[in-house]
Design a protein around this motif. Structure first.
Motif, mmCIF file in Angstrom:
data_model
loop_
_atom_site.group_PDB
_atom_site.id
_atom_site.type_symbol
_atom_site.label_atom_id
_atom_site.label_comp_id
_atom_site.label_asym_id
_atom_site.label_seq_id
_atom_site.Cartn_x
_atom_site.Cartn_y
_atom_site.Cartn_z
ATOM 1 N N GLU A 94 20.310 29.532 36.487
ATOM 2 C CA GLU A 94 20.730 28.460 37.391
ATOM 3 C C GLU A 94 19.510 27.642 37.803
ATOM 4 O OE1 GLU A 94 22.768 25.895 39.247
ATOM 5 O OE2 GLU A 94 23.899 27.584 38.480
ATOM 6 N N ARG A 95 19.564 26.316 37.587
ATOM 7 C CA ARG A 95 18.453 25.430 37.927
ATOM 8 C C ARG A 95 18.640 24.730 39.261
ATOM 9 N NH1 ARG A 95 18.494 22.088 32.541
ATOM 10 N NH2 ARG A 95 19.635 20.878 34.041
ATOM 11 N N ARG A 96 19.816 24.801 39.831
ATOM 12 C CA ARG A 96 20.076 24.085 41.079
ATOM 13 C C ARG A 96 19.340 24.727 42.231
ATOM 14 N NH1 ARG A 96 25.704 24.137 38.908
ATOM 15 N NH2 ARG A 96 26.036 22.046 38.150
ATOM 16 N N GLY A 97 18.881 23.891 43.163
ATOM 17 C CA GLY A 97 18.146 24.374 44.318
ATOM 18 C C GLY A 97 19.028 24.708 45.512
ATOM 19 N N HIS A 98 20.328 24.382 45.454
ATOM 20 C CA HIS A 98 21.243 24.608 46.570
ATOM 21 C C HIS A 98 22.502 25.302 46.074
ATOM 22 C CE1 HIS A 98 18.846 21.897 49.047
ATOM 23 N NE2 HIS A 98 18.865 21.039 48.048
ATOM 24 N N GLU A 99 23.043 26.210 46.904
ATOM 25 C CA GLU A 99 24.294 26.873 46.568
ATOM 26 C C GLU A 99 25.427 25.846 46.575
ATOM 27 O OE1 GLU A 99 27.058 30.587 48.092
ATOM 28 O OE2 GLU A 99 25.264 30.060 49.224
ATOM 29 N N ARG A 100 26.328 25.949 45.610
ATOM 30 C CA ARG A 100 27.466 25.028 45.506
ATOM 31 C C ARG A 100 28.725 25.683 46.050
ATOM 32 N NH1 ARG A 100 27.003 20.059 43.125
ATOM 33 N NH2 ARG A 100 24.928 19.812 42.335
ATOM 34 N N PHE A 101 29.586 24.867 46.668
ATOM 35 C CA PHE A 101 30.831 25.348 47.238
ATOM 36 C C PHE A 101 31.990 24.549 46.654
ATOM 37 C CE2 PHE A 101 27.466 26.105 50.282
ATOM 38 C CZ PHE A 101 27.673 27.443 50.574
ATOM 39 N N PRO A 102 33.009 25.218 46.079
ATOM 40 C CA PRO A 102 34.152 24.489 45.511
ATOM 41 C C PRO A 102 34.987 23.832 46.616
ATOM 42 C CG PRO A 102 34.512 26.850 45.374
ATOM 43 C CD PRO A 102 33.133 26.653 45.931
ATOM 44 N N ILE A 103 35.397 22.607 46.361
ATOM 45 C CA ILE A 103 36.171 21.824 47.323
ATOM 46 C C ILE A 103 37.230 21.068 46.511
ATOM 47 C CG2 ILE A 103 36.068 19.988 49.051
ATOM 48 C CD1 ILE A 103 34.103 21.859 50.014
ATOM 49 N N GLY A 104 38.350 20.734 47.106
ATOM 50 C CA GLY A 104 39.368 19.978 46.396
ATOM 51 C C GLY A 104 39.728 18.667 47.063
ATOM 52 N N LEU A 105 38.838 18.107 47.860
ATOM 53 C CA LEU A 105 39.130 16.874 48.585
ATOM 54 C C LEU A 105 39.068 15.654 47.676
ATOM 55 C CD1 LEU A 105 36.927 17.411 51.773
ATOM 56 C CD2 LEU A 105 39.406 17.655 51.605
ATOM 57 N N GLU A 106 39.836 14.643 48.036
ATOM 58 C CA GLU A 106 39.747 13.359 47.359
ATOM 59 C C GLU A 106 38.476 12.654 47.848
ATOM 60 O OE1 GLU A 106 41.898 12.382 44.911
ATOM 61 O OE2 GLU A 106 42.709 14.390 45.218
#
Length: 102
Positions: A4-16
């Protein structure tokens, strides 16, 4: 195993979400995931033309909270374009107007 190269944790979201391009187009997308540094936005219509990598954009979401409807907007830069969507990096150090960001 991929690293993983990203520096921040990702959070799944389903918003428009809405993405405003430098030429004034508004694209309606779905927020796939978000982190402190950026987001991945998915196409809701396969025919939606996406801006190229490096383009300045304004990212806006609207959601409900206990205070009512909230609107969050950030200047961003396109860092990745795929067949299904677009990756953006938030640009918090740029002026508030999209025109100034370009």
């Amino acid at each position: 195993m991929s690293r993983e190269r990203r520096g921040h944790e990702r959070f799944p979201i389903g918003l428009e979400a809405t993405l405003e391009t430098a030429d004034g187009r508004e694209l309606n997308l779905r927020l796939g995931d978000v982190s402190a540094g950026g987001a991945y936005l998915e196409k809701t219509d396969p025919a939606t033309p996406l801006p190229p990598a490096g383009s300045p954009v304004r990212f806006t979401i609207r959601y409900r909270s206990e205070r009512g409807v909230e609107i969050e907007s950030e200047c961003a830069r396109v860092v990745r374009v795929t067949d299904d969507g677009i990756g953006i990096e938030f640009q918090r150090d740029v002026p508030a107007t999209l025109a100034a960001a370009g």
